[in-house]
Design a protein around this motif. Structure first.
Motif, short mmCIF file in Angstrom:
data_model
loop_
_atom_site.label_atom_id
_atom_site.label_comp_id
_atom_site.label_asym_id
_atom_site.label_seq_id
_atom_site.Cartn_x
_atom_site.Cartn_y
_atom_site.Cartn_z
N ASP A 21 0.83 -1.20 0.00
CA ASP A 21 0.00 0.00 0.00
C ASP A 21 0.87 1.26 0.00
N THR A 22 1.87 1.29 0.85
CA THR A 22 2.76 2.44 0.92
C THR A 22 3.52 2.60 -0.39
N ALA A 23 3.99 1.49 -0.93
CA ALA A 23 4.72 1.53 -2.20
C ALA A 23 3.82 2.08 -3.31
N SER A 24 2.56 1.68 -3.29
CA SER A 24 1.62 2.16 -4.30
C SER A 24 1.43 3.67 -4.19
N ARG A 25 1.26 4.15 -2.97
CA ARG A 25 1.09 5.59 -2.76
C ARG A 25 2.36 6.35 -3.16
N LEU A 26 3.51 5.81 -2.80
CA LEU A 26 4.78 6.48 -3.12
C LEU A 26 5.01 6.51 -4.63
N SER A 27 4.69 5.42 -5.30
CA SER A 27 4.95 5.36 -6.75
C SER A 27 4.07 6.33 -7.53
N SER A 28 2.95 6.74 -6.95
CA SER A 28 2.06 7.64 -7.68
C SER A 28 2.20 9.10 -7.27
N LEU A 29 3.18 9.40 -6.44
CA LEU A 29 3.40 10.79 -6.04
C LEU A 29 3.74 11.66 -7.24
N SER A 30 3.25 12.87 -7.21
CA SER A 30 3.66 13.86 -8.21
C SER A 30 3.86 15.19 -7.51
N LEU A 31 4.58 16.06 -8.16
CA LEU A 31 4.88 17.36 -7.56
C LEU A 31 3.66 18.26 -7.51
N PRO A 32 3.50 18.97 -6.42
CA PRO A 32 2.47 20.01 -6.42
C PRO A 32 2.79 21.05 -7.50
N GLU A 33 1.77 21.63 -8.06
CA GLU A 33 1.95 22.60 -9.15
C GLU A 33 2.87 23.75 -8.76
N SER A 34 2.76 24.22 -7.53
CA SER A 34 3.59 25.34 -7.08
C SER A 34 5.07 24.96 -7.04
N VAL A 35 5.35 23.73 -6.65
CA VAL A 35 6.74 23.26 -6.61
C VAL A 35 7.27 23.12 -8.03
N GLN A 36 6.44 22.58 -8.93
CA GLN A 36 6.87 22.44 -10.33
C GLN A 36 7.16 23.80 -10.95
N ARG A 37 6.32 24.79 -10.65
CA ARG A 37 6.57 26.15 -11.17
C ARG A 37 7.89 26.69 -10.66
N GLN A 38 8.18 26.48 -9.37
CA GLN A 38 9.44 26.96 -8.81
C GLN A 38 10.63 26.27 -9.47
N LEU A 39 10.53 24.98 -9.67
CA LEU A 39 11.60 24.24 -10.35
C LEU A 39 11.81 24.76 -11.76
N ASP A 40 10.72 24.98 -12.47
CA ASP A 40 10.81 25.50 -13.83
C ASP A 40 11.49 26.87 -13.84
N ASP A 41 11.14 27.71 -12.87
CA ASP A 41 11.75 29.03 -12.77
C ASP A 41 13.25 28.91 -12.53
N TRP A 42 13.63 28.07 -11.58
CA TRP A 42 15.06 27.88 -11.31
C TRP A 42 15.78 27.30 -12.53
#
Length: 85
Positions: A21-42
């Protein structure tokens, strides 16, 4: 090479703690939109040579964290595959 082996052992130890169950949840993690925007900016600033020291430090720390999570996700997918009949 020894460092890689040591890291593999560390990841294996962490992976052994994961339930399906934990592995399933971990494998489907994705970045929050705000974090992705910050990464893109950097990333854009880095490409243009415009990252300051503090931003570079934060960007590099984030990339290391994302690499760590990616390895855990790969281990998670193996756990899920092994548990699937």
């Amino acid at each position: 090479m020894a460092n890689s082996t040591t890291l593999d052992q560390l990841f294996d130890t962490v992976g052994d703690c994961l339930t399906v169950d934990t592995a399933s949840r971990l494998s489907s993690l994705s970045l929050p939109e705000s974090v992705q925007r910050q990464l893109d900016d950097w990333a854009d600033k880095n490409s243009l040579g415009q990252l300051g020291d503090e931003e570079r430090s934060q960007y590099e720390a984030m990339l290391r964290a994302l690499n760590f999570i990616a390895v855990l996700q790969a281990k998670s997918r193996r756990i899920i595959a092994a548990a699937t009949p």
